[in-house]
Design an enzyme around this catalytic site. Structure first.
Site, short mmCIF file in Angstrom:
data_model
loop_
_atom_site.label_atom_id
_atom_site.label_comp_id
_atom_site.label_asym_id
_atom_site.label_seq_id
_atom_site.Cartn_x
_atom_site.Cartn_y
_atom_site.Cartn_z
N THR A 1 0.86 -1.19 0.00
CA THR A 1 0.00 0.00 0.00
C THR A 1 0.89 1.23 0.00
O THR A 1 1.51 1.53 1.00
CB THR A 1 -0.87 0.04 1.26
OG1 THR A 1 0.00 -0.07 2.39
CG2 THR A 1 -1.87 -1.08 1.31
N SER B 1 5.32 8.75 10.80
CA SER B 1 4.21 8.09 10.13
C SER B 1 4.56 7.90 8.66
O SER B 1 5.41 8.60 8.11
CB SER B 1 2.93 8.91 10.31
OG SER B 1 2.41 9.30 9.06
N LYS B 2 3.88 6.93 8.07
CA LYS B 2 4.04 6.65 6.65
C LYS B 2 3.88 7.92 5.83
O LYS B 2 4.43 8.05 4.76
CB LYS B 2 2.89 5.73 6.19
CG LYS B 2 3.11 4.28 6.35
CD LYS B 2 2.00 3.59 5.57
CE LYS B 2 1.90 2.14 5.94
NZ LYS B 2 0.99 1.39 5.10
N ARG B 3 3.05 8.83 6.33
CA ARG B 3 2.73 10.02 5.55
C ARG B 3 3.77 11.14 5.69
O ARG B 3 3.80 12.06 4.91
CB ARG B 3 1.33 10.54 5.94
CG ARG B 3 0.22 9.75 5.29
CD ARG B 3 -1.11 9.97 5.96
NE ARG B 3 -1.12 9.42 7.31
CZ ARG B 3 -1.36 8.14 7.59
NH1 ARG B 3 -1.61 7.29 6.63
NH2 ARG B 3 -1.33 7.71 8.84
N SER C 1 9.77 9.94 5.77
CA SER C 1 9.75 8.49 5.94
C SER C 1 9.70 7.77 4.59
O SER C 1 9.76 6.55 4.54
CB SER C 1 8.58 8.08 6.84
OG SER C 1 7.39 8.04 6.10
#
Ligand code: GLU
Ligand code: ZN
Length: 494
Positions: free
Chosen positions: A18, A262-264, A268
């Site tokens: 994802t 965070s992924k966002r 990262s």
């Protein structure tokens, strides 16, 4: 030999495709990979792509490309196959259906007909009464009549796993003994109403079937471990699993402001590091420090050294802080460690379109080879190479107004004129002689070397900062250097 593993080690890395790969995911892959290598074990790479809404083929391709770029290899999984193929969960749906049915047949899972609204209402009421607010077991033992009534209403059930009414204790490889009481781990869904199996089912089922011995994953998944241990016990009773694996939960990675990375968060995104020209070995070196260390006094090491030393019991359970500056510093050290030929080759992408501002035919291989060793000791990331060497390949130096204003002060023209004179008669086969020339020009005007060389640098390279100036001049050559000083004098006069 470590005490952790006696039987052959089988670990897994099982991301969901994802979106862009992120650094947390890479750290998990790295620790599993190092653990497997350290124990001469097997790394299984599995793709958890059962969430059709969020997974995409593009993410899958990108994930594989990223892992290959980082230099990871795996013993079983996509592209390499293995005895437990297929390794993409989307191709294993029959297996999950079958296991879910077996669990229901054995009474270890059951149909739950509760609607979301009902669940919410009961949860709120439990909360208000100060009671545990998880699933209350409403459908655990429905009578045939109740089931019929629900079905007549047109309800479609989910499948829920029946948690044993017992405390679950396990020894986390990172955190030591952990205990979860039954009331904190209620029965949980394993198959959606539309028949789609959930992570809660497919992940432990595949770990069981793929004979995973150690589950090393992020702390965010800690709460699913007691559920998975209970499910494992049921799978053992059903003959599907052999043994409960050991679990180790890797610490959170904190970003800016001590918030969980965070992924966002842009910093990262793995792509960002790749585009900026981090070396895979530099990035992996840094990521290995997120919860682990080789020794108190050595931050820079190779992946071979990491593999040799890696013990999961040495992982620190406390949150790790992601420090971009340190990440860059470690990468810079790895750039220095390359042999020059390797360095020049790795810079290649940034010496071409779309990064290079010069025309391809103006690139000069000999000049590049001459300047590369000077650049190698200065870059933090490879993408910085373009700005550092463009003065060699552009017809005119870049126009950088800020640099110009900073370096060209009153008297700079006089200084430049003297420098030009001294440079004209200098020995151009020696950077040292060029330095003497500028030093002497400075002395004439009462300027130290630093002040004297600033206008020369801006005249010749366009910028106030860059590679060692006198080596740069030598490589650029006498004719171009003097012409650029003349151009700067003309601009100053205008
Ligand atoms: N697919 C899961 C994830 O990416 C795997 C979690 C696990 O390691 O159990 O979060
Ligand atoms: Zn229910």
């Amino acid at each position: 030999m470590s005490s952790v593993a006696s039987a052959p080690v089988r670990v897994r890395f099982c991301p969901s495709p994802t979106g862009n790969p992120h650094v947390g995911l890479v750290r998990t892959a790295l620790f599993n990979w190092a653990f497997a290598k350290h124990h001469q074990g097997t790394l299984v790479f599995r793709i958890e792509d059962t969430d059709a809404a969020r997974d995409s083929e593009e993410s899958y391709d990108q994930l594989l490309a990223s892992l290959r770029w980082l230099g990871f290899d795996w013993d079983e999984g996509p592209e390499v196959g293995g005895p437990h193929a297929p390794y993409r969960q989307s191709q294993r749906m029959d297996i999950y259906k079958d296991v879910a049915q077996k669990l229901q047949d054995a009474g270890r899972a059951y149909h739950c007909y509760c609607s979301t609204a009902e669940l919410d209402a009961r949860r709120d009421a439990a909360r208000a009464a100060g009671k545990p607010s998880g699933y209350d077991g409403h459908c655990r033992d429905l009578s045939a009549e109740q089931v019929e009534a629900y079905q007549a209403e047109g309800r479609t059930p989910i499948v829920r796993f029946r948690m044993p009414d017992e405390t679950i204790t396990f020894t986390d490889l990172v955190r030591g003994e952990l205990t979860f009481t039954a009331e904190n781990v209620p029965d949980y869904g394993i198959v959606r109403a539309n028949g789609a199996p959930l992570y809660t089912l497919v992940n432990p089922v595949d770990d069981a079937l793929m004979e995973i011995t150690h589950v090393l994953r992020g702390e965010d998944l800690l709460s699913s471990t007691p559920r998975q241990i209970a499910l494992y016990k049921a799978l053992i009773d059903l003959g599907v699993a052999k043994e409960i694996p050991s679990f180790g939960h890797l610490p959170y990675v904190m970003g800016e402001g001590n918030k969980k990375l965070s992924k966002r968060d842009p910093e990262s995104s793995l792509n960002l590091y790749r585009e900026r020209g981090f070396l895979p070995e530099g990035l992996l070196n840094y990521l290995s420090l997120l919860g682990w260390s080789l020794s108190g006094d050595r931050d820079v090491f190779s992946m071979d050294e990491m593999v040799a030393a890696f013990e999961i019991s040495d992982v620190n359970p406390n949150p790790a802080r992601f420090d971009l500056k340190k990440c860059e510093a470690i990468n810079a050290d790895h750039i220095r460690l390359l042999d020059v030929k390797d360095f020049t080759e790795r810079c290649a992408p940034w010496l071409q379109a779309p990064f290079a501002p010069w025309a391809p035919e103006d690139f000069d291989e000999a000049k590049w080879q001459a300047v590369a060793p000077h650049a190698q000791t200065r870059l933090k990331v490879l993408s910085e190479i373009t700005d550092n060497v463009d003065f060699l390949f552009l017809a005119e130096p870049v126009e950088d107004e800020a640099s110009w204003t900073k370096a060209m002060k009153e008297g700079s023209d006089a200084l430049l004129r003297t420098a030009r004179e001294k440079l004209e008669s200098a020995d151009w086969t020696s950077a040292e002689a060029l330095k003497e020339a500028v030093l002497a020009a400075g002395e004439t005007h009462g300027l130290k070397l630093g002040k004297a060389q600033a206008p020369v640098r801006v005249a010749v390279t366009g910028r106030t900062i860059g590679l060692p100036l006198f080596e740069s001049l030598e490589i650029l050559g006498k004719e171009k250097t003097l012409a650029r000083i003349d151009a700067a004098l003309a601009k100053l006069a205008a």
